[in-house]
Design a protein around this motif. Structure first.
Motif, PDB file in Angstrom:
ATOM      1  N   GLU A 317      19.555   0.066  24.212  1.00  0.00           N
ATOM      2  CA  GLU A 317      18.844  -1.012  23.519  1.00  0.00           C
ATOM      3  C   GLU A 317      17.865  -1.715  24.454  1.00  0.00           C
ATOM      4  O   GLU A 317      16.814  -2.195  24.021  1.00  0.00           O
ATOM      5  N   LYS A 318      18.198  -1.773  25.746  1.00  0.00           N
ATOM      6  CA  LYS A 318      17.300  -2.407  26.720  1.00  0.00           C
ATOM      7  C   LYS A 318      16.131  -1.490  27.093  1.00  0.00           C
ATOM      8  O   LYS A 318      15.050  -1.963  27.434  1.00  0.00           O
ATOM      9  N   MET A 319      16.361  -0.181  27.036  1.00  0.00           N
ATOM     10  CA  MET A 319      15.302   0.781  27.372  1.00  0.00           C
ATOM     11  C   MET A 319      14.313   0.972  26.226  1.00  0.00           C
ATOM     12  O   MET A 319      13.110   1.111  26.449  1.00  0.00           O
ATOM     13  N   LEU A 320      14.827   1.001  25.010  1.00  0.00           N
ATOM     14  CA  LEU A 320      14.002   1.330  23.850  1.00  0.00           C
ATOM     15  C   LEU A 320      13.525   0.071  23.124  1.00  0.00           C
ATOM     16  O   LEU A 320      13.735  -0.104  21.928  1.00  0.00           O
ATOM     17  N   LYS A 321      12.894  -0.797  23.862  1.00  0.00           N
ATOM     18  CA  LYS A 321      12.245  -1.977  23.291  1.00  0.00           C
ATOM     19  C   LYS A 321      10.812  -1.611  22.915  1.00  0.00           C
ATOM     20  O   LYS A 321      10.105  -0.971  23.701  1.00  0.00           O
ATOM     21  N   PHE A 322      10.373  -2.045  21.745  1.00  0.00           N
ATOM     22  CA  PHE A 322       8.990  -1.753  21.341  1.00  0.00           C
ATOM     23  C   PHE A 322       8.005  -2.390  22.309  1.00  0.00           C
ATOM     24  O   PHE A 322       7.031  -1.759  22.721  1.00  0.00           O
ATOM     25  N   ASP A 323       8.251  -3.615  22.675  1.00  0.00           N
ATOM     26  CA  ASP A 323       7.373  -4.341  23.587  1.00  0.00           C
ATOM     27  C   ASP A 323       7.680  -3.918  25.023  1.00  0.00           C
ATOM     28  O   ASP A 323       8.779  -4.159  25.523  1.00  0.00           O
ATOM     29  N   PRO A 324       6.725  -3.279  25.712  1.00  0.00           N
ATOM     30  CA  PRO A 324       6.997  -2.824  27.088  1.00  0.00           C
ATOM     31  C   PRO A 324       7.327  -3.962  28.037  1.00  0.00           C
ATOM     32  O   PRO A 324       8.021  -3.757  29.040  1.00  0.00           O
TER      33      PRO A 324
END
Length: 398
Positions: A317-324
């Motif tokens: 969940e921490k890696m796959l954030k829409f906002d880089p």
């Protein structure tokens, strides 16, 4: 990097390495000495593979690709087994020439346990008359893509140890001011003892460079790249790692889009439509593209992937954030509770010297790049190859 004492090695003889094991030479292979015995030519069904005579016959075919072929060999001077990649027409086309030189320059600079090393660049027999380039790398057993597609069982420990090594290598890459930009399972090499090495830096860039529009395989491409943002950061590699992580655990690609539009839609259907704050780093074109899409509700990682361990889901969940800007950094990912039994900051080195060479800053022709590649080969072969009056005996037309 060696696994801890209680590690279970991956038994790759169960089929995972089939495609990368040396193939017996086919009946129609021909071998001939060339250039006064200094080189040996192999003919693999019409594809010429020419290396210096220090590589013991027989050279064994490992695989074929769109850009050439890969063979294994033994360097008789060092007794090392290597994988030799032939890059076809590398010096004919400026784009391929740039990728080839970029790969060589990056890998010579990045010396790390989890990054594949260049062992040699075959010195062309004629300085001004060559198109193909032969690069010898450390020989590994297989890659993560083949392992995922095999029937080989992977335990939770394997998932954890592979991801730790991948992030460890990526930390070193980012600390050198380099973005890989094409992380995918096929670019992650493995050995039977669970050792992992990152390869293929042809699309990598220095972090401060102006970025090109095409970057990597779309299944692992970050949303900001799909939306043509030119101001991206190391967070694009973290996104790719997240996609690879989940694919390794589920044996299924997370976002297998057919094209850029389908890829973006697949991401939004899972993560949900971004908020106004989430799109703050995008350009106007990217924002307009998102406004044309319907609204999607966010799906739960825990519901969609019930068999994935709890701590692994929290990290994903921490890696796959829409906002880089909200995506976890590699350093923080290594310190995540998921890697509690492996994380040791004193054994996660950084590169002490920034990489500051990039072709985009210095416009050059294909011929100029060709000369630069030749100089890179000279670094591994500083003296001109001497004539050998008694070349290695090679049987012809085997």
């Amino acid at each position: 990097m060696k696994p801890p004492n209680d590690a279970e090695p991956v038994e790759t003889d169960g089929g995972a390495t089939t495609d990368l094991q040396p193939h017996p030479p086919p009946e129609n292979i021909c071998m001939n000495i060339s250039h006064d015995g200094r080189y040996i030519q192999y003919n693999f069904s019409g594809n010429i593979f020419e290396v210096t005579a220090k590589y013991k016959p027989l050279i064994m075919l490992l695989g074929r690709g769109g850009g050439g072929i890969v063979c294994s060999g033994i360097n008789s001077e060092t007794n090392e087994r290597v994988a030799i990649k032939k890059i076809m027409h590398a010096c004919r086309d400026q784009i391929i020439a740039k990728r080839t030189l970029r790969e060589i320059k990056r890998l010579r600079h990045l010396e790390h346990e989890n990054i594949v090393g260049i062992k040699d660049i075959v010195l062309p027999p004629q300085r001004d008359a060559f198109e193909d380039v032969y690069i010898a790398y450390e020989l590994m057993d297989t890659d993560l893509d083949k392992l995922i597609k095999s029937n080989q069982e992977l335990t939770k420990y394997h998932h954890q140890f592979y991801m730790y090594q991948l992030l460890r290598g990526l930390k070193y890459i980012h600390s050198a001011n380099v973005l890989h930009r094409d992380l995918k399972p096929g670019n992650i090499l493995l050995n039977a003892n669970s050792e992992l090495k990152i390869c293929d830096f042809g699309l990598s860039r220095v972090a401060s460079d102006a970025m090109t529009q095409y970057v990597g395989t779309k299944w692992y491409r970050a949303p900001e790249r799909l939306l043509s943002s030119s101001a991206y950061t190391s967070a694009i590699d973290v996104w790719s790692v997240g996609c690879i992580f989940l694919e390794m655990m589920t044996r299924t690609p997370l976002f297998p889009g057919r094209d850029r539009s389908d890829q973006l839609r697949s991401i939004l259907e899972f993560l949900g439509s971004p908020t106004e704050d989430d799109i703050g780093s995008l350009n106007e074109s990217g924002k307009q593209c998102l406004k044309m899409l319907p609204w999607f509700d966010r799906q739960s990682f825990f519901v969609k992937f019930p068999d994935v361990p709890f701590l692994a889901v929290l990290l994903l969940e921490k890696m796959l954030k829409f906002d880089p800007r909200k995506r976890i950094s590699v350093e923080d990912a290594l310190a995540d509770p998921y890697f509690k039994t492996m994380h040791n900051i004193n054994n996660e080195p950084v590169c002490t010297k920034l990489f500051d060479f990039d072709l985009e800053e210095h416009p050059v022709t294909a011929e100029q790049i060709k000369e630069l590649i030749y100089h890179e080969a000279l670094a591994f072969n500083p003296e001109p190859l001497a004539f050998n009056p008694e070349p290695a005996t090679v049987e012809k037309d085997q």
